[in-house]
Design a protein around this motif. Sequence first.
Motif, mmCIF file in Angstrom:
data_model
loop_
_atom_site.group_PDB
_atom_site.id
_atom_site.type_symbol
_atom_site.label_atom_id
_atom_site.label_comp_id
_atom_site.label_asym_id
_atom_site.label_seq_id
_atom_site.Cartn_x
_atom_site.Cartn_y
_atom_site.Cartn_z
ATOM 1 N N GLY A 34 0.829 -1.199 0.000
ATOM 2 C CA GLY A 34 0.000 0.000 0.000
ATOM 3 C C GLY A 34 0.864 1.249 0.000
ATOM 4 O O GLY A 34 2.045 1.229 -0.358
ATOM 5 N N SER B 117 -1.034 6.456 -3.981
ATOM 6 C CA SER B 117 0.263 7.134 -3.948
ATOM 7 C C SER B 117 1.095 6.866 -5.208
ATOM 8 O O SER B 117 1.881 7.716 -5.639
ATOM 9 N N LEU C 85 -6.811 -7.970 0.982
ATOM 10 C CA LEU C 85 -6.969 -6.765 1.815
ATOM 11 C C LEU C 85 -8.242 -6.938 2.649
ATOM 12 O O LEU C 85 -9.328 -7.111 2.093
ATOM 13 N N HIS D 118 -9.554 11.878 -2.499
ATOM 14 C CA HIS D 118 -8.698 12.533 -3.512
ATOM 15 C C HIS D 118 -9.577 13.102 -4.633
ATOM 16 O O HIS D 118 -9.366 14.215 -5.106
ATOM 17 N N LEU E 266 -5.234 13.019 -7.398
ATOM 18 C CA LEU E 266 -4.374 13.509 -6.318
ATOM 19 C C LEU E 266 -3.048 14.042 -6.855
ATOM 20 O O LEU E 266 -2.518 15.037 -6.366
HETATM 21 P P1 NAD Z 1 -0.411 0.764 4.329
HETATM 22 O O1 NAD Z 1 0.404 0.716 3.103
HETATM 23 O O2 NAD Z 1 0.259 1.228 5.580
HETATM 24 O O3 NAD Z 1 -1.085 -0.651 4.573
HETATM 25 C C1 NAD Z 1 -1.889 -0.856 5.728
HETATM 26 C C2 NAD Z 1 -1.716 -2.282 6.237
HETATM 27 O O4 NAD Z 1 -2.330 -3.163 5.309
HETATM 28 C C3 NAD Z 1 -0.259 -2.725 6.341
HETATM 29 O O5 NAD Z 1 -0.124 -3.486 7.511
HETATM 30 C C4 NAD Z 1 -0.068 -3.601 5.117
HETATM 31 O O6 NAD Z 1 0.902 -4.595 5.312
HETATM 32 C C5 NAD Z 1 -1.439 -4.195 4.949
HETATM 33 N N1 NAD Z 1 -1.783 -4.547 3.575
HETATM 34 C C6 NAD Z 1 -1.605 -3.793 2.475
HETATM 35 N N2 NAD Z 1 -2.098 -4.416 1.405
HETATM 36 C C7 NAD Z 1 -2.600 -5.599 1.829
HETATM 37 C C8 NAD Z 1 -3.236 -6.689 1.173
HETATM 38 N N3 NAD Z 1 -3.531 -6.665 -0.127
HETATM 39 N N4 NAD Z 1 -3.611 -7.745 1.925
HETATM 40 C C9 NAD Z 1 -3.389 -7.749 3.262
HETATM 41 N N5 NAD Z 1 -2.790 -6.751 3.924
HETATM 42 C C10 NAD Z 1 -2.402 -5.689 3.214
HETATM 43 O O7 NAD Z 1 -1.733 1.690 4.144
HETATM 44 P P2 NAD Z 1 -2.185 2.715 3.028
HETATM 45 O O8 NAD Z 1 -3.412 3.349 3.556
HETATM 46 O O9 NAD Z 1 -2.226 2.077 1.691
HETATM 47 O O10 NAD Z 1 -1.013 3.784 2.977
HETATM 48 C C11 NAD Z 1 -0.874 4.777 3.964
HETATM 49 C C12 NAD Z 1 0.397 5.560 3.730
HETATM 50 O O11 NAD Z 1 0.445 6.023 2.388
HETATM 51 C C13 NAD Z 1 0.506 6.799 4.606
HETATM 52 O O12 NAD Z 1 1.830 6.935 5.047
HETATM 53 C C14 NAD Z 1 0.113 7.930 3.671
HETATM 54 O O13 NAD Z 1 0.639 9.165 4.054
HETATM 55 C C15 NAD Z 1 0.678 7.426 2.358
HETATM 56 N N6 NAD Z 1 0.013 7.988 1.156
HETATM 57 C C16 NAD Z 1 0.760 8.771 0.352
HETATM 58 C C17 NAD Z 1 0.207 9.312 -0.796
HETATM 59 C C18 NAD Z 1 1.056 10.150 -1.705
HETATM 60 O O14 NAD Z 1 0.626 10.543 -2.778
HETATM 61 N N7 NAD Z 1 2.281 10.450 -1.319
HETATM 62 C C19 NAD Z 1 -1.129 9.035 -1.129
HETATM 63 C C20 NAD Z 1 -1.882 8.228 -0.284
HETATM 64 C C21 NAD Z 1 -1.287 7.689 0.870
#
Ligand code: NAD
Length: 353
Positions: free
Chosen positions: A94, A122, A159, A174, A230
Amino acid sequence: MKSFVYNGQPARVVFGSGTIARLSEEIERLGLKRVLVLATPPRETDARRLAGSLGGTAAGVYAKATMHTPVSVTEDALQVVADLQADGLVAVGGGSTTGLAKAIALRTDLPQIVMPTTYAGSEMTPILGETKDGVKVTQSSPKVLPEVVIYDVDLTMTLPASLSGTSGMNAIAHAVEALYAREGNPLIDLMAAEAIGALVSALPVIAQSPHDRDARSKALYGAWLCGICLGSVGMALHHKLCHTLGGSFNLPHAETHTIVLPHALAYNAPAVPAVIETLRAVLKADDPAMALYDLAGRVGARRALSQIGMPPDGIDIATDRALANPYWNPRPLEREPIRALIARAYAGDPPRA
Ligand code: NAD
């Protein structure tokens, strides 16, 4: 028609089911010989299996990606990149895993292939948020934009339903803010409306049947478009407030977005009547903010910041911080209404304009 500037971000996107099988081909296309596979700790086994399937082109696995991209983790990973003489990055995960790839790319210019497993978006943006000494700083640089994104719906099947709902709401946020962005343009409006429609129809299905492949596919398609939104236009109150709340109280990213979105939209609604008309049509509801609050309930998400770790005295702290650094928003930021917005989000009350 109004004048506009459209700022497209270059990206090669491979979308479908089973597209993970295209990874070797994409690695070869970029001329890479020693890629480092990145993941979060819970996904290490999958990452090792993937690296194994790449044969000699995988130099190793680094499975310590962490939410909010701490610089200490990036520095540790950079040492591994140097030790293994990696010439490219493969991020499977993610936003946290993508964030690590981007942070390494910023410092090394290594090419990135990203395989998203959530709906965070992202992978489509030139934005990187990094945390150091408890402060999250966001920057934008073309260096962090991934070269290739492989969307494989199969990677999202695991997920969990609850995370799928909040991650999908994070994506919708977004697109909603893109609809009233200062840099908005007709192409982004089209993508935003299409994306919201896809996610709004898919998320309740996924909540009931997490293995529904069609719904998963629709959600991933919507998330891709939300990521483009976004990455292409500036964000406003909703994203700034989530950034403040997340950073101040270490709140979970996607859940914070899910809770704040209906309230931020209700706040901005009086200033963006045309956007509200678009959302009425897409959401098939008279009150789009209320429809998003209901959607959060239907996907089983928590709807109160008090339930996800915000302390009671956080309402005033967040109000002060939200107003400390002024930024553009379609409706000017006013202290009392902003405080009331945060208080309602804290309590889990329905949104009110
Ligand atoms: P994450 O990547 O932290 O994932 C959340 C949890 O889900 C983790 O424990 C991961 O191991 C688990 N996981 C992910 N995919 C899975 C799957 N298919 N099956 C089972 N488990 C899975 O969460 P997120 O919400 O995707 O990302 C959050 C982070 O991304 C934050 O740091 C945020 O600031 C950043 N972000 C950045 C942008 C950007 O444009 N820069 C945009 C959005 C989010």
